[in-house]
Write a protein that holds these residues in place. Sequence first.
Motif: not given
Length: 216
Positions: A1-23
């Motif tokens: 469970v802690k590994v899964r939680q760590a993976v979920a919290k390690a991804i910055d959604r800001g750049p993912l949505t603003a830059k990678v997916s172009h908004g």
Amino acid sequence: VKVRQAVAKAIDRGPLTAKVSHGQYVPQSVFIPKDIPGYQGDNASINDIQKFDPAAAKALLASSGVPASSLNIKLITRNTTTNKTLNEYIANQLQTNLGITATIDLTDSKTVTKRIRKGDFQMYSVDGWGMDYANPQDIMDIMMSGACHGTNWGCWSNKEYDTLVTAADQTKDLNAALVKYRQAEKILLSDGPLGILYNRPDYILTKPSVQGVTFT
């Protein structure tokens, strides 16, 4: 469970949505989408469970007792340009924030479907659900134990979650049902069978002459 939680919290959604997916997408750390009854994204104690926090992610992984060097994850995804780009970002985040090596396995869509239905994968990304109606019932059933190999690809099973969702599904009073759905969502986010990344809105062009239409 802690590994899964760590993976979920390690991804910055800001750049993912603003830059990678172009908004195109809206960052999200909870399961029930914004503007849908039961949304808890404005509740810090719920939103923070999977919210990006690299320091907390490292601490979770360290306390799990699983060395980052042992987690050579193969990330299976459907072979599209969008998926390739999104997963390259996710793999980079796991390496940068946790020291986890993730290899992207670009595979044709038909094969991916066969494999995830058999549970034949380490990590599957990305996927989503298009809601049919504005009620959490439409998505909470996705992760029921009975949906194993159907929509619950990882065959996660939690009896308390099942009980809450079943009870909520059978409750005619919306407010009473939402209490149960919210409790179930907290269990889902905490156990972490899914890492919630974003909502993907529909874009609808409406003539100025059209009045009285409400979109969710």
